[in-house]
Write an enzyme that holds these catalytic residues in place. Structure first.
Site, short mmCIF file in Angstrom:
data_model
loop_
_atom_site.label_atom_id
_atom_site.label_comp_id
_atom_site.label_asym_id
_atom_site.label_seq_id
_atom_site.Cartn_x
_atom_site.Cartn_y
_atom_site.Cartn_z
N LEU A 43 1.04 -1.27 -0.11
CA LEU A 43 -0.15 -0.09 -0.12
C LEU A 43 0.73 1.15 0.03
O LEU A 43 0.56 2.32 -0.71
CB LEU A 43 -0.91 -0.09 1.28
CG LEU A 43 -1.98 1.23 1.41
CD1 LEU A 43 -2.88 1.35 0.09
CD2 LEU A 43 -2.75 1.26 2.50
N GLY A 92 22.35 17.56 16.67
CA GLY A 92 23.20 16.24 16.41
C GLY A 92 23.28 15.70 15.17
O GLY A 92 24.32 15.80 14.93
N HIS A 115 11.75 21.77 10.80
CA HIS A 115 10.55 20.97 9.91
C HIS A 115 10.45 21.92 8.45
O HIS A 115 9.92 21.28 7.66
CB HIS A 115 9.50 20.78 10.54
CG HIS A 115 9.62 19.83 11.64
ND1 HIS A 115 9.89 20.46 13.02
CD2 HIS A 115 10.06 18.50 11.89
CE1 HIS A 115 10.44 19.58 13.83
NE2 HIS A 115 10.19 18.31 13.39
#
Ligand code: GLN
Ligand code: ZN
Length: 764
Positions: free
Chosen positions: A19, A437, A699
């Site tokens: 899927l 990081g 983001h």
């Protein structure tokens, strides 16, 4: 009559993630809607056949979702945010709500996706329904009925599943002030009435109506709403009210008043509720016992379950049903595909397909079938052997756990003393700059990693490649003039998987995928034995990175709670014990890093909040051991070694005391998206140690301007004393590219320098 059997749902993603791949092809425009639909139809048919071949009484339909089952429910109810509508809802409407629509793709204004949030305490995420006062609900999207029809036509006895009306409302949010979404219930119910009427017309006898919020501690308004809801939902179909993930202890007195025909409980998550529920249930109700854990990879101990359930079978007769604890959505699909597991480990596991067979076998045994009773014994035998196996329950690890006491979790000096030492040793400026990081995981890194995994790149070549990435990252950070550098995590595909692969006690799988959201899947490692660190894990990378610079290099570890939360845990010991074992492994790593000359070590705990149990009354116990295990990991650090931690979510209020109790010298957190609003929790609480509020959102591909960052830093300084502030992005940069990263960090560094100069002037 034989015992009725069913599962609450089957994984929709497919054994080879069919899927996922079909969806992504469709989104890229490589296949059309009919081709996509054919993939879905095949998957459903396969899933029903698994259930039929195992001999389950029902095939469950309505568990399939193109993106998420809560979103499917929204479409079914014609309840789509206005911004995502475009005529009658269809599959593309659904994707718009789930994924948003970019301006480019539609040549229009575009529309934002709805929020996504965690499905209870699982790692599955659902699309949050948005409610406003004038919302209407009308059965609109025929998927459920088409699928029920498809199953009936294929000769299955179908039990459709439907997310119940109260849970649907509860799981959503108001997008309008001063209005209570519960007031929409009557309107919502009339749509549910039509759904049930339609299902009845199709010849359905039982509907599984999921009301998982019944396992929460509901306030009386929500708890009372069930009465109204289920009085209205009377129809020709029988309703099996389903709950999972915790006990119904708080709601059972209300549940038994409802006009439904049965209740499903999860005795895997909450075994103690079996007796209390069984003794209170109306005599004409069915009790569906969720015995086979739907959200882990472990084989069920069928012999023990048989012994436990026999008295209930005797008492309830045909009213006892046997089921999976929850939907199998949360477990991988088929153990048969795993080619690399040892025979022993294989004999401990069961994935969705095997769990279906477990449900069937357990029921047969309860029906008194002697061969099945024996088969249950045989099936449990490997689990019994495992219990006393020294390579599972390792005496050395056990002995170490026995040394845990309060002192083991404490640093050797309190924060103010440590801070003074660190100021001397580290030589950092006011408002030091750092990152979280990871640096961009470039295609080059990915290609090298996959070549290495396939044996096409030698150990030495791979090591050299990683060292090149590290020196590249160091060079770039020096050019940017950051104060505390990182090595960039090029050696890690994932912050948890990396440690799982390098610690004894974990097993990884080839196809153990579970859906996380939409087409995204995760493949968590499994804790199969006591956890031990057999050799140092990160020391070589960190010391190599340190050797390239005179600036401080920050070591980078994933904390015990986060490793625990993002793996499949053992079922024979507690989560707390697993976390403690991890804590010792990390504690040794901290010691080795500092002995090797690393003065700053970050222990990430982004999952500490999501590990919270569902019921508030259980929170404090969890937080206590979660905090302790973090502290055990960190406490081998000398006073002059600076321990950082990182968390990336927004709601700190309910756990702020525990966050402070971690006693990390520095915490970096996400705050940029809320314009530093979040710092309020830290201010109100008077957070004692240092904080790096994320000053830009990693983001987003947008480059934050110097001005924007400066403003945020000044804002932060209104709440937290400048001496205790750091400047950093709000999370790791692995998903960004280097160009964005360097531009953003350049602005971060110059903003910090400007603000630093301003503050120094003020101090004079
Ligand atoms: N150190 C990790 C990184 O930078 C932290 C990731 C996270 O918070 N989820 O990638
Ligand atoms: Zn983060």
């Amino acid at each position: 009559m034989t015992t009725t059997t069913h599962i609450l749902g089957y994984p929709r993603i497919g054994e080879k993630r069919e899927l996922k791949f079909a969806l992504e092809k469709y989104w890229r425009g490589e296949i059309d809607q009919n081709q996509l639909k054919a993939v879905g139809s095949d998957l459903r048919e396969k899933n029903w056949n698994v259930q039929k071949e195992a001999g389950l009484s029902f095939a469950t339909a309505g568990d399939f979702a193109w993106y998420d089952h809560v979103l499917t429910t929204s479409l079914l109810l014609g309840h789509v945010p206005k911004r995502n509508r475009n005529g009658f809802p269809d599959l593309d409407t659904l994707f718009r709500v789930g994924r948003g629509q970019s301006q480019k793709s539609c040549d229009c204004a575009g529309s934002a996706a709805s929020d996504m949030t965690k499905w209870f305490n699982t790692n599955y995420h659902y699309i949050v329904p948005e409610f406003s006062e004038d919302d209407t609900f009308e059965v609109s999207w025929p998927q459920l009925f088409e699928e029920v029809n498809q199953a009936i036509k294929a000769g299955h006895k179908v039990k459709p599943v439907l997310l119940g009306p109260v849970s649907y409302l509860y799981l959503g949010k108001e997008v309008q002030d001063g209005f209570d979404r519960l007031t929409l219930l009557p309107r919502l119910l009339s749509a549910y009435q039509s759904i049930l009427a339609k299902l009845s017309k199709l010849g359905v006898e039982w509907v599984q109506i999921d009301e998982p919020v019944l396992a929460l501690e509901l306030d009386s308004q929500w708890a009372d709403s069930f009465k109204l809801a289920y009085q209205v939902l009377q129809s020709d179909v029988k309703l099996l009210l389903t709950t999972y993930f915790d006990s119904v202890d708080d709601t059972i007195s209300r549940i038994i008043e409802l006009p439904v025909n049965g209740l499903h409980i999860d005795i895997s998550a909450a075994p103690q509720q079996l007796e209390t529920v069984a003794s209170q249930l109306p005599s004409d109700w069915v009790l569906s016992v969720g015995a086979v854990n739907g959200r882990n990879v472990w084989r069920a101990d069928l012999a023990a379950l048989h012994a436990k359930l026999e008295p209930y079978k005797a008492k309830l007769g045909d009213k006892l049903w046997i089921a999976s604890s929850c939907s199998l959505l949360h477990s991988p699909v088929d153990l048969e595909l795993e080619e690399k597991l040892s025979g022993e480990v294989r004999s401990w596991f069961a994935f969705a397909k095997q769990k279906v067979a477990e449900v069937a076998l357990l029921a047969k045994a309860l029906d008194g079938d002697q061969a099945a009773i024996q088969a249950c014994e045989d099936y449990s035998a490997p689990l019994v052997v495992r219990r006393s196996a020294d390579h599972v329950n390792k005496p050395t690890v056990q002995a170490r756990l026995n040394t845990i006491d309060k002192a083991l979790a404490e640093r050797s000096a309190p924060y103010p003393e440590r801070a003074a030492h660190q100021a001397e040793v580290l030589g950092l400026p006011l408002l030091p700059t750092t990152t979280i990081g990871s640096f961009p995981q470039t295609d080059e890194i990915r290609v090298q990693r996959s070549a290495y995994r396939q044996g096409k790149l030698s150990d030495a070549d791979y090591e050299q490649a990683l060292k090149n990435h590290i020196s590249d990252a160091v060079r770039r950070q020096e050019a940017l003039d950051l104060d505390v550098l990182v090595h960039g995590e090029a050696e890690r595909n994932d912050m948890v998987e990396y440690f799982a692969e390098n610690l004894a006690g974990f097993q990884t799988t080839q196809f153990g995928w579970v859906q996380s959201y939409g087409s995204r899947c995760v493949k968590p490692a499994v804790v199969v034995a006591d956890i031990e660190r057999e050799k140092a894990i990160t020391v070589e990378w960190s010391t190599y990175a340190q050797s390239l610079t005179s600036k401080q290099m920050k070591g980078m570890l994933t904390g015990p709670v986060t490793i625990l939360c993002w793996t499949f845990p053992r079922e024979d010991i507690t989560r707390k014990e697993i976390a403690q074992q991890l804590a010792f492994a990390l504690r040794d790593e901290v010691s080795d890093l500092q002995d090797a000359g690393i003065n700053i070590i970050q222990i990430d705990e982004p999952a500490i909040r999501e590990g919270l149990p569902l019921k508030k009354r259980d929170h404090s116990e969890y937080l206590e051991w979660a905090v302790d295990t973090f502290k055990i990991s960190a406490a081998s650090a000398k006073p002059e070694t600076q321990i950082h931690t990182h968390m990336c979510y927004s709601e700190f209020n309910e756990i702020i005391e525990s966050v402070a109790a971690l006693d990390a010298d520095v915490i970096t957190i996400e705050t940029s998206r809320s314009n530093m609003e979040l710092l309020k929790a830290f201010e109100d609480f008077n957070y004692p140690n240092e904080i790096g509020p994320g000053v830009y959102d990693i983001h987003s591909p947008n480059i934050p301007s110097e001005q924007w960052i400066e403003d945020l830093l000044r804002k932060a300084a209104e709440k937290i004393p400048a001496q205790r502030l750091w400047a950093n992005p709000d999370c790791g940069l692995k998903t960004r590219n280097w160009e964005e990263t360097e531009k953003s960090l350049a602005n971060l560094v110059s903003a910090a320098k400007n603000v630093r100069a301003e503050w120094a002037e003020q101090a004079e």
